[in-house]
Design a protein around this motif. Structure first.
Motif, short mmCIF file in Angstrom:
data_model
loop_
_atom_site.label_atom_id
_atom_site.label_comp_id
_atom_site.label_asym_id
_atom_site.label_seq_id
_atom_site.Cartn_x
_atom_site.Cartn_y
_atom_site.Cartn_z
N VAL A 143 39.87 50.64 38.33
CA VAL A 143 39.79 52.05 38.72
C VAL A 143 40.37 52.91 37.60
N THR A 144 39.67 53.96 37.22
CA THR A 144 40.18 54.91 36.23
C THR A 144 40.36 56.27 36.88
N GLN A 145 41.00 57.18 36.16
CA GLN A 145 41.28 58.51 36.66
C GLN A 145 40.62 59.56 35.77
N TYR A 146 40.47 60.77 36.33
CA TYR A 146 39.90 61.86 35.54
C TYR A 146 40.81 62.20 34.37
N LYS A 147 40.19 62.52 33.23
CA LYS A 147 40.92 63.01 32.07
C LYS A 147 40.22 64.29 31.58
N PRO A 148 40.97 65.28 31.11
CA PRO A 148 40.35 66.53 30.66
C PRO A 148 39.61 66.40 29.34
N VAL A 149 39.77 65.27 28.65
CA VAL A 149 39.10 65.05 27.38
C VAL A 149 38.31 63.75 27.45
N ALA A 150 37.37 63.59 26.52
CA ALA A 150 36.61 62.34 26.44
C ALA A 150 37.55 61.19 26.14
N GLU A 151 37.25 60.02 26.68
CA GLU A 151 38.11 58.86 26.45
C GLU A 151 37.30 57.59 26.41
N ARG A 152 37.91 56.55 25.84
CA ARG A 152 37.33 55.22 25.83
C ARG A 152 38.24 54.30 26.65
N VAL A 153 37.67 53.72 27.70
CA VAL A 153 38.40 52.80 28.57
C VAL A 153 38.07 51.38 28.15
N SER A 154 39.07 50.52 28.07
CA SER A 154 38.88 49.15 27.60
C SER A 154 39.35 48.16 28.66
N LEU A 155 38.52 47.15 28.96
CA LEU A 155 38.83 46.12 29.95
C LEU A 155 38.51 44.76 29.36
N ASP A 156 39.39 43.78 29.55
CA ASP A 156 39.12 42.41 29.14
C ASP A 156 38.61 41.62 30.34
N LEU A 157 37.44 40.99 30.19
CA LEU A 157 36.82 40.25 31.29
C LEU A 157 36.53 38.82 30.86
N PRO A 158 36.94 37.84 31.67
CA PRO A 158 36.52 36.46 31.39
C PRO A 158 35.00 36.34 31.53
N LEU A 159 34.37 35.60 30.65
CA LEU A 159 32.93 35.35 30.77
C LEU A 159 32.64 34.20 31.72
N ALA A 160 33.62 33.32 31.92
CA ALA A 160 33.49 32.19 32.85
C ALA A 160 34.84 31.96 33.50
N GLU A 161 34.79 31.50 34.75
CA GLU A 161 36.03 31.30 35.49
C GLU A 161 35.77 30.32 36.63
N VAL A 162 36.71 29.42 36.87
CA VAL A 162 36.61 28.50 38.00
C VAL A 162 37.26 29.17 39.20
N ILE A 163 36.48 29.42 40.24
CA ILE A 163 36.97 30.09 41.45
C ILE A 163 36.85 29.14 42.63
N GLU A 164 38.00 28.76 43.17
CA GLU A 164 38.04 27.84 44.30
C GLU A 164 37.24 26.57 44.01
N GLY A 165 37.41 26.05 42.79
CA GLY A 165 36.76 24.81 42.39
C GLY A 165 35.32 24.98 41.94
N CYS A 166 34.80 26.19 41.97
CA CYS A 166 33.40 26.42 41.61
C CYS A 166 33.33 27.09 40.24
N PRO A 167 32.67 26.47 39.25
CA PRO A 167 32.50 27.11 37.95
C PRO A 167 31.58 28.34 38.06
N THR A 168 32.10 29.49 37.74
CA THR A 168 31.32 30.73 37.84
C THR A 168 31.23 31.40 36.47
N VAL A 169 30.29 32.33 36.37
CA VAL A 169 30.13 33.12 35.14
C VAL A 169 30.00 34.59 35.54
N LEU A 170 30.31 35.45 34.60
CA LEU A 170 30.14 36.89 34.80
C LEU A 170 28.66 37.22 34.83
#
Length: 256
Positions: A70-97
């Motif tokens: 979740v991001t918030q309003y800013k009065p100026v332009a901005e660049r938001v950066s997020l790190d996301l795993p491309l693959a992840e084991v969830i409850e024993g199940c190999p998943t991908v983004l």
């Protein structure tokens, strides 16, 4: 501790560090360039990898296969950066983004309700033959343009605005803002969605407005009380509109 033992530990340390350096980075840095007074709720979705027989349970509430940002309003332009795993084991199940969805919100006025919204999505595919734009080394980019569509509402024909954000697909056709990227080209790199806000506003409905110097005039329709008020060929009879600041005007947005 003997010199021999120190030497063994040093060699082991070098081996461990070398193994870490050689391990591929299985994540992507997602960047979103936002115009002023924009915000979003992003939802990264993970699904079983291709060829896996496992499945994730259907459930409500907290879902580990969906990451929320979740991001918030800013009065100026901005660049938001997020790190996301491309693959992840969830409850024993190999998943991908598989995708990242965005619930976009933007302010068009100073009142609490002066907000418009639209959606954007970036799909992550096992294979994608269309080459993404590369604005700089290590960055893949998708582009979208947002604009305000205006209409009138209620008996006083008050101006309201609707946000519309679009991108062009591989065939040059407009679609929801965002794009598609190939997963195996993203590890350790940046995927950037660039949203721009157009200066040009357009009517939300067709055949409601007539372009004039300074903007647009609202067609009268059957009467001043006609809230639908289609022009239907009548481009000489108009009705006043109420601006967001309460002024009664004949032309939007110049209020001439």
């Amino acid at each position: 501790m003997s010199r021999r033992r120190w030497g063994v530990l040093l060699v082991l340390g070098v081996v461990v560090l070398s193994g870490c350096v050689g391990k591929p980075v299985d994540k992507v840095t997602l960047e979103v360039d936002l115009p002023p007074e924009f915000r979003f709720i992003a939802s990264a979705h993970y699904l079983p990898a291709t060829g896996e027989n496992c499945s994730l349970p259907q459930r409500r509430g907290k879902r580990p296969e969906r990451k929320i940002f979740v991001t918030q309003y800013k009065p100026v332009a901005e660049r938001v950066s997020l790190d996301l795993p491309l693959a992840e084991v969830i409850e024993g199940c190999p998943t991908v983004l598989r995708s990242v969805g965005f619930d976009l919100r933007a302010k068009w006025g100073v009142r609490y309700a002066d907000v418009g919204g639209d959606h954007a999505v970036i799909g992550i595919r096992d294979r994608w033959d269309v080459v993404s734009t590369v604005p700089e080394p290590g960055v893949q980019a998708v582009f979208g343009t947002c604009r305000w569509l205006f209409r009138t509402l209620g008996p006083y024909h008050a101006i309201r605005k609707i946000l519309q954000c679009r991108s062009l697909d591989a065939y040059g056709e407009p679609r929801l803002a965002g794009g598609v990227a190939q997963r195996d080209q993203l590890a350790g790199k940046k995927l950037r969605m660039v949203l721009a806000l157009s200066d040009e506003e357009q009517p939300y409905f067709d055949d409601n407005w007539v372009p004039v110097p300074g903007g647009w005039k609202r067609c009268k329709g059957k009467s001043l009380e006609d809230m639908d008020a289609f022009c239907r060929g009548n481009t000489t009879d108009f009705k006043p509109i109420t601006m967001p600041d309460g002024r009664l005007c004949d032309v939007y947005p110049s209020c001439q």
